[in-house]
Design an enzyme around this catalytic site. Structure first.
Site, PDB file in Angstrom:
ATOM      1  N   ASP A  77     149.142  29.814  43.391  1.00 36.62           N
ATOM      2  CA  ASP A  77     148.683  31.310  43.493  1.00 36.62           C
ATOM      3  C   ASP A  77     147.230  31.391  43.922  1.00 36.62           C
ATOM      4  OD1 ASP A  77     150.961  32.516  42.218  1.00 36.62           O
ATOM      5  OD2 ASP A  77     150.383  31.689  40.273  1.00 36.62           O
ATOM      6  N   ASP A 117     141.617  32.137  29.988  1.00 39.89           N
ATOM      7  CA  ASP A 117     140.858  31.625  31.423  1.00 39.89           C
ATOM      8  C   ASP A 117     139.685  32.857  31.898  1.00 39.89           C
ATOM      9  OD1 ASP A 117     141.727  29.061  31.280  1.00 39.89           O
ATOM     10  OD2 ASP A 117     143.404  29.691  32.672  1.00 39.89           O
ATOM     11  N   SER A 133     152.596  27.483  30.254  1.00 37.85           N
ATOM     12  CA  SER A 133     151.910  28.405  31.056  1.00 37.85           C
ATOM     13  C   SER A 133     153.302  29.412  31.467  1.00 37.85           C
ATOM     14  CB  SER A 133     151.519  27.652  32.474  1.00 37.85           C
ATOM     15  OG  SER A 133     151.164  28.681  33.251  1.00 37.85           O
ATOM     16  N   ARG A 191     151.374  38.446  43.927  1.00 39.49           N
ATOM     17  CA  ARG A 191     150.061  38.136  44.144  1.00 39.49           C
ATOM     18  C   ARG A 191     149.419  38.977  45.178  1.00 39.49           C
ATOM     19  NH1 ARG A 191     148.936  36.460  39.108  1.00 39.49           N
ATOM     20  NH2 ARG A 191     149.874  34.540  38.672  1.00 39.49           N
TER      21      ARG A 191
HETATM   22  N1  ARG Z   1     156.315  28.424  40.512  1.00 40.44           N
HETATM   23  C1  ARG Z   1     155.911  29.579  40.639  1.00 40.44           C
HETATM   24  C2  ARG Z   1     155.257  30.138  41.922  1.00 40.44           C
HETATM   25  O1  ARG Z   1     154.659  29.342  42.451  1.00 40.44           O
HETATM   26  C3  ARG Z   1     155.277  30.257  39.595  1.00 40.44           C
HETATM   27  C4  ARG Z   1     153.889  30.128  39.424  1.00 40.44           C
HETATM   28  C5  ARG Z   1     153.279  30.557  38.009  1.00 40.44           C
HETATM   29  N2  ARG Z   1     154.025  29.784  36.901  1.00 40.44           N
HETATM   30  C6  ARG Z   1     153.607  29.917  35.423  1.00 40.44           C
HETATM   31  N3  ARG Z   1     154.399  29.335  34.695  1.00 40.44           N
HETATM   32  N4  ARG Z   1     152.538  30.245  35.110  1.00 40.44           N
HETATM   33  O2  ARG Z   1     155.630  31.041  42.682  1.00 40.44           O
END
Ligand code: ARG
Length: 416
Positions: A133, A24, A185, A104
């Protein structure tokens, strides 16, 4: 392939793009150049995900970035984000130690700092339009540098599949990962790992064995068990088995140990900020030991009112982190409370770790409120049991009053 109004061209002249080296964010570089007509600078922060920063930097430059910044953020991540979350007992919806959510705000902060340093007028991130995110990146950017623009190419471009992106990259001679990727992911850092997509989108399907990154299947864990002693000062973990360790090394060592025993797997359905429920599988080997030990010391070192109040603060603190508002005033105020309340959290906790499980087996603290004399049922009891008589007379008073009024009105409490 990408269809954007020409109005976007020239909107920003320099964009700092969050870059992991994956598909990406690799496609984002040429796409932003073509569709915004901007110069691209990439930014990669190391939160302990285990990537080679030098390779990532070279790849970004090969992909068309004019500059590529990389940073080792692990120490900052631990001291400014992970430890405050541990002190607050922050587990989202009671389970998730928030490793992605905690990373983040730090990455977003660095993005806007790099944008300032390069005189860029926007940042870009590779988050999708239905996740948490994007919220965390964009709210952080708004909170720290509201004049800086944000671009989220994945919400704009019309490439809907991986294949579309691979074709796009291929047509431009951009190197993309050739290995067939797992259908998941995955977001991993020092504090844990999150895995979603593929078969796990069916809530009834057990996570496949190849989904797990940091932990052994408990069935394959060693037989027997091992003990580990974690030491804390003012709520912060500082040692393992009596050996003083810096934060990064301490977390790595506990990840290793707990991961080896298959401890810290979490299979969870959660409520996202954007309204939908999703299923996420987490691995938090070190984090689960650290949270367990910290909570145990709270039980020993906090007075009852503060201990119970902390349970509420934990939930609020976890929601703040999850919701992407780390740099908001409420988190700052709650941190002041959390820091104060953690002053007496000192001492060591012993855990026994065995296949898929860890339990507390001992605790010792110089600031313990446990009083042997008061607690004992043997000789040396200092508790004044005669005082309990007066205590119960007053403590029960409201209930005696209600009962007598009810009886006066023909409402016998025993008949209810
Ligand atoms: N659900 C988690 C959050 O919102 C992780 C997000 C990223 N998950 C991932 N499998 N890429 O903090």
């Amino acid at each position: 392939m990408s269809t954007l109004s020409a109005g976007q061209i020239g909107r920003y002249k320099k964009i700092v793009c969050a870059y992991s080296g994956g598909l990406d964010t690799s496609v984002m570089i040429p796409w932003l150049r073509e569709n915004y007509g901007a110069e691209i600078i990439t930014y990669t922060g190391d939160l302990g995900q285990g990537d080679d920063l030098a390779k990532i930097k070279a790849k970004a430059l090969n992909t068309g970035a004019v500059a590529a910044e990389v940073d080792d953020l692990q120490e900052r991540f631990v001291h400014e984000f992970i430890w405050p979350a541990v002190k607050a007992g922050a587990l989202y919806e009671g389970q998730y130690p928030l490793h992605t959510a905690l990373g983040r705000p730090l990455l977003a902060r660095r993005l806007v700092e790099v944008a300032r340093a390069h005189g860029a007028d926007a940042i870009a991130h590779g988050c999708t339009g239905k996740g948490n995110d994007q919220v965390r990146f964009e709210v952080t950017a708004q909170a720290l540098a509201p004049d800086i623009g944000v671009v989220a190419p994945l919400r704009e471009w019309d490439m809907l599949t991986r294949e579309d992106e691979v074709d796009y990259a291929f047509a431009r001679g951009i190197p993309v990962p050739i290995t067939r990727e797992k259908p998941y992911s995955i977001d991993q850092n020092l504090w844990g790992c999150a895995i979603e997509c593929g078969e796990m989108e069916d809530l009834w399907t057990e996570p496949p064995a190849d989904a797990w990154q940091m932990t052994k299947d408990p069935i394959e864990a060693p037989r027997g068990s091992t003990e580990v002693v974690i030491g804390f000062e003012h709520g912060i973990p500082v040692s393992v088995d009596g050996v003083a360790l810096g934060g990064v090394a301490l977390i790595r060592q506990l990840n290793e140990l707990a991961g080896h025993y298959g401890v810290g797997r979490i299979d969870m359905v959660e409520n996202r900020v954007v309204g939908l429920k999703s299923r996420e599988v987490y691995e938090a080997p070190g984090a689960s030991l650290i949270h367990m030990a910290h909570t145990e010391l709270e039980r020993v070192c906090l007075d009852r009112a503060t201990f119970n109040y902390m349970r509420r603060v934990s939930q609020d603190f976890a929601n703040i982190i999850y919701d992407g508002v780390w740099f908001g005033p409420l988190r700052e105020s709650l941190s002041a409370f959390v820091d104060q309340a953690n002053k007496p959290i000192n001492g060591v906790v012993r855990l026994r770790v065995s296949a898929g499980r860890a339990i507390v087996t001992g605790r010792k603290s110089p600031t313990s409120l446990y009083d042997d004399g008061l607690a004992t049922y043997s000789h040396g009891d200092t508790f004044d049991r005669t005082a309990a008589v007066g205590f119960l007379k007053l403590y029960g008073l409201p209930y005696r009053t209600v009962a007598s009024v009810r009886r006066k009105n023909g409402d016998d409490p025993l008949a209810r």
